[in-house]
Design a protein around this motif. Structure first.
Motif, PDB file in Angstrom:
ATOM      1  N   GLN A   1      27.024   2.900 -28.729  1.00 42.80           N
ATOM      2  CA  GLN A   1      28.735   2.773 -28.438  1.00 42.80           C
ATOM      3  C   GLN A   1      29.066   2.872 -27.241  1.00 42.80           C
ATOM      4  O   GLN A   1      30.121   2.712 -26.451  1.00 42.80           O
ATOM      5  N   ARG A   2      29.041   4.045 -26.668  1.00 39.94           N
ATOM      6  CA  ARG A   2      29.319   4.473 -25.469  1.00 39.94           C
ATOM      7  C   ARG A   2      29.139   3.298 -24.364  1.00 39.94           C
ATOM      8  O   ARG A   2      29.696   3.731 -23.728  1.00 39.94           O
ATOM      9  N   ALA A   3      27.932   3.122 -24.473  1.00 41.74           N
ATOM     10  CA  ALA A   3      28.109   2.642 -23.526  1.00 41.74           C
ATOM     11  C   ALA A   3      28.625   0.505 -23.620  1.00 41.74           C
ATOM     12  O   ALA A   3      28.644  -0.647 -22.702  1.00 41.74           O
ATOM     13  N   GLY A   4      28.864   0.221 -24.314  1.00 41.44           N
ATOM     14  CA  GLY A   4      29.565  -0.898 -24.329  1.00 41.44           C
ATOM     15  C   GLY A   4      30.178  -1.545 -25.920  1.00 41.44           C
ATOM     16  O   GLY A   4      30.440  -2.595 -25.964  1.00 41.44           O
ATOM     17  N   ALA A   5      28.990  -1.102 -26.871  1.00 37.77           N
ATOM     18  CA  ALA A   5      28.886  -2.217 -27.560  1.00 37.77           C
ATOM     19  C   ALA A   5      30.050  -1.808 -28.840  1.00 37.77           C
ATOM     20  O   ALA A   5      30.463  -0.734 -28.868  1.00 37.77           O
ATOM     21  N   ARG A   6      30.850  -2.346 -29.330  1.00 41.26           N
ATOM     22  CA  ARG A   6      32.104  -2.896 -29.863  1.00 41.26           C
ATOM     23  C   ARG A   6      31.423  -1.768 -31.584  1.00 41.26           C
ATOM     24  O   ARG A   6      32.119  -0.496 -31.942  1.00 41.26           O
ATOM     25  N   ASN A   7      30.591  -2.485 -32.066  1.00 45.09           N
ATOM     26  CA  ASN A   7      30.252  -2.187 -33.336  1.00 45.09           C
ATOM     27  C   ASN A   7      28.931  -2.417 -33.296  1.00 45.09           C
ATOM     28  O   ASN A   7      27.719  -3.229 -32.951  1.00 45.09           O
ATOM     29  N   VAL A   8      27.961  -1.196 -34.000  1.00 48.31           N
ATOM     30  CA  VAL A   8      26.411  -1.520 -34.361  1.00 48.31           C
ATOM     31  C   VAL A   8      26.199  -0.904 -35.794  1.00 48.31           C
ATOM     32  O   VAL A   8      26.243   0.004 -36.718  1.00 48.31           O
ATOM     33  N   ILE A   9      25.159  -1.395 -35.641  1.00 50.77           N
ATOM     34  CA  ILE A   9      24.615  -1.987 -37.109  1.00 50.77           C
ATOM     35  C   ILE A   9      22.609  -1.448 -36.944  1.00 50.77           C
ATOM     36  O   ILE A   9      21.875  -2.015 -36.354  1.00 50.77           O
ATOM     37  N   VAL A  10      22.487  -0.054 -37.321  1.00 51.34           N
ATOM     38  CA  VAL A  10      20.881   0.270 -37.140  1.00 51.34           C
ATOM     39  C   VAL A  10      20.450   0.227 -38.585  1.00 51.34           C
ATOM     40  O   VAL A  10      20.644   1.265 -39.457  1.00 51.34           O
ATOM     41  N   THR A  11      19.733  -0.473 -38.378  1.00 56.52           N
ATOM     42  CA  THR A  11      18.340  -1.097 -39.875  1.00 56.52           C
ATOM     43  C   THR A  11      17.248  -0.764 -40.137  1.00 56.52           C
ATOM     44  O   THR A  11      16.948  -0.261 -38.730  1.00 56.52           O
ATOM     45  N   LEU A  12      17.539   0.424 -40.937  1.00 59.13           N
ATOM     46  CA  LEU A  12      16.297   1.484 -41.275  1.00 59.13           C
ATOM     47  C   LEU A  12      15.294   1.046 -42.250  1.00 59.13           C
ATOM     48  O   LEU A  12      14.791   1.242 -42.976  1.00 59.13           O
ATOM     49  N   GLY A  13      15.189  -0.497 -42.300  1.00 59.73           N
ATOM     50  CA  GLY A  13      13.733  -0.563 -43.060  1.00 59.73           C
ATOM     51  C   GLY A  13      14.467  -0.393 -45.201  1.00 59.73           C
ATOM     52  O   GLY A  13      15.448   0.150 -45.452  1.00 59.73           O
ATOM     53  N   SER A  14      13.320   0.506 -45.602  1.00 60.04           N
ATOM     54  CA  SER A  14      13.777   0.855 -46.731  1.00 60.04           C
ATOM     55  C   SER A  14      15.091   2.218 -47.223  1.00 60.04           C
ATOM     56  O   SER A  14      15.276   2.765 -47.989  1.00 60.04           O
TER      57      SER A  14
ATOM     58  N   GLU B   1      14.221   8.229 -36.674  1.00 54.48           N
ATOM     59  CA  GLU B   1      13.995   8.893 -37.492  1.00 54.48           C
ATOM     60  C   GLU B   1      14.688   9.241 -38.765  1.00 54.48           C
ATOM     61  O   GLU B   1      13.844   9.100 -40.051  1.00 54.48           O
ATOM     62  N   SER B   2      15.078   9.187 -38.780  1.00 55.55           N
ATOM     63  CA  SER B   2      16.339   9.380 -39.862  1.00 55.55           C
ATOM     64  C   SER B   2      17.858   8.601 -40.017  1.00 55.55           C
ATOM     65  O   SER B   2      18.063   7.985 -38.677  1.00 55.55           O
ATOM     66  N   GLN B   3      18.933   8.806 -41.051  1.00 52.14           N
ATOM     67  CA  GLN B   3      20.189   8.978 -40.702  1.00 52.14           C
ATOM     68  C   GLN B   3      20.434   9.479 -39.396  1.00 52.14           C
ATOM     69  O   GLN B   3      21.628   8.762 -38.875  1.00 52.14           O
ATOM     70  N   SER B   4      20.303  10.448 -39.517  1.00 49.35           N
ATOM     71  CA  SER B   4      21.079  11.672 -38.464  1.00 49.35           C
ATOM     72  C   SER B   4      20.323  10.800 -36.931  1.00 49.35           C
ATOM     73  O   SER B   4      21.497  10.787 -35.894  1.00 49.35           O
ATOM     74  N   GLY B   5      19.429  10.546 -36.921  1.00 50.37           N
ATOM     75  CA  GLY B   5      19.089  10.013 -35.345  1.00 50.37           C
ATOM     76  C   GLY B   5      19.684   8.193 -35.136  1.00 50.37           C
ATOM     77  O   GLY B   5      20.250   7.959 -34.104  1.00 50.37           O
ATOM     78  N   ALA B   6      19.878   7.414 -36.055  1.00 48.07           N
ATOM     79  CA  ALA B   6      20.003   6.295 -36.252  1.00 48.07           C
ATOM     80  C   ALA B   6      21.903   6.651 -35.943  1.00 48.07           C
ATOM     81  O   ALA B   6      22.611   5.887 -35.032  1.00 48.07           O
ATOM     82  N   ARG B   7      22.604   7.829 -36.763  1.00 47.89           N
ATOM     83  CA  ARG B   7      24.376   8.106 -36.093  1.00 47.89           C
ATOM     84  C   ARG B   7      24.481   8.837 -34.805  1.00 47.89           C
ATOM     85  O   ARG B   7      24.978   7.330 -33.880  1.00 47.89           O
ATOM     86  N   ARG B   8      22.900   9.112 -33.894  1.00 50.61           N
ATOM     87  CA  ARG B   8      22.856   9.582 -32.553  1.00 50.61           C
ATOM     88  C   ARG B   8      23.066   8.307 -31.565  1.00 50.61           C
ATOM     89  O   ARG B   8      23.709   8.522 -30.770  1.00 50.61           O
ATOM     90  N   ALA B   9      21.820   7.454 -31.808  1.00 48.09           N
ATOM     91  CA  ALA B   9      21.810   6.263 -30.830  1.00 48.09           C
ATOM     92  C   ALA B   9      22.566   5.287 -30.908  1.00 48.09           C
ATOM     93  O   ALA B   9      23.116   4.679 -30.569  1.00 48.09           O
TER      94      ALA B   9
END
Length: 310
Positions: A217-230, A204-212
């Motif tokens: 990434q721990r599950a195996g993805a190399r690079n993760v980009i979470v788009t957050l709309g506005s 629900e926020s930048q901090s939540g995006a960081r945790r997710a």
């Protein structure tokens, strides 16, 4: 168009739909019938939208998918060809109609979408195998989840076997991805809802995006980009620190295809060998323009429009 923006080939493997769009004062609640004030029909599908976004920003684009042998299929295919997209890997299936998305857009720009897969369900692993030549010729291969999941996996496996850069837009997300998928993904790009579903954490926020992002990434993805709309986008690169990218401030009219615009532009910039930060910046500026317009593909801007936006 500069040579720089034409370097590399983006291959989009995904859905092609006809969008049936109704605009209404607000989104209907369960069991509620409301009066709409506008109806339109457009080319859509996450795969088609992303291919158009990549082409309009100046990318060299091919698409693999399937349409029906119906009027909608002919129109959708002609539209993609008009954009300069190589449609040699789009098959025509006579047994099912072209996919359809029924979209309701509220006056505040929010939307709901119901997708009927139709011929998109015919994008099979066997079809992916038939078109491995275009995977081999691509620089960046992009997938979403509006085609059968086993076909997405087959595409990722083939792309990595040929040493290609892979982008997975896990949309629509219904649960965690299979464990064997993420190591095949160079850039995993979910929105906040999809990231929450995939990671099993609130976003629900930048901090939540960081945790997710860290969990994915721990599950195996190399690079993760979470788009957050506005709220912009959050990048967690492989072996690096996370960065938040603020979004341009605009008055949203219709958020349909904003995420697809981001993905297509981002992939085209990767294929043009641009730094990931620059790719995200351009993708966000294009997506910001798209939400100020109605429709899916009609809302996607050209490179000229993005470069000249204030």
């Amino acid at each position: 168009m500069s040579k720089e923006t034409k370097q590399g080939l983006v291959l989009i493997v995904g859905s092609i739909n006809t969008d049936l769009v109704a605009r209404s004062p607000h989104l209907p609640r369960p069991g509620e019938t409301i009066g709409g004030h506008e109806f339109s029909e457009h080319s859509g599908g996450k795969g088609g939208n992303q291919a158009v976004a990549a082409a309009r920003i100046g990318g060299r684009v091919a698409m693999a998918g399937c349409v029906g042998a119906d009027a909608n299929g002919k129109v959708r295919l002609a539209g993609l060809e008009t954009e300069g997209i190589d449609c040699g890997a789009i098959e025509i299936d006579p047994s099912l109609p072209t996919g359809v998305a029924m979209v309701t857009v509220a006056d505040d720009g929010q939307n709901t979408i119901v997708v009927v897969a139709g011929s998109n369900g015919q994008v099979t692993p066997e079809m992916v195998k038939r078109h491995e030549a275009v995977i081999k010729s691509a620089d960046v291969v992009v997938c979403q989840l509006e085609i059968p999941w086993d076909s997405v996996y087959a595409t990722l496996v083939s792309a990595k076997r040929f040493g290609k850069l892979t982008v997975l837009n896990p949309a629509p997300a219904t649960g965690p991805l299979p464990a064997e998928w993420l190591p095949l993904v160079d850039y995993l790009v979910p929105n906040e809802v999809e990231a929450a579903i995939l990671a099993g954490l609130p976003v629900e926020s930048q901090s939540g995006a960081r945790r997710a992002a860290k969990e994915l990434q721990r599950a195996g993805a190399r690079n993760v980009i979470v788009t957050l709309g506005s709220q912009g986008a959050y990048l967690l690169p492989e072996g690096g620190e996370g960065t938040h990218f603020p979004a341009p401030k605009v008055d949203a009219v219709d958020t349909t295809a904003a995420g697809d615009t981001f993905i297509g532009v981002f992939a085209a910039q990767l294929a043009a060998r641009q730094p990931v930060e620059a790719a995200i910046d351009l993708a966000q500026r294009a997506a910001a323009i798209s939400v100020t317009r109605a429709g899916a593909q009609p809302s996607i801007p050209t490179r000229h429009e993005v470069d000249n936006a204030s």
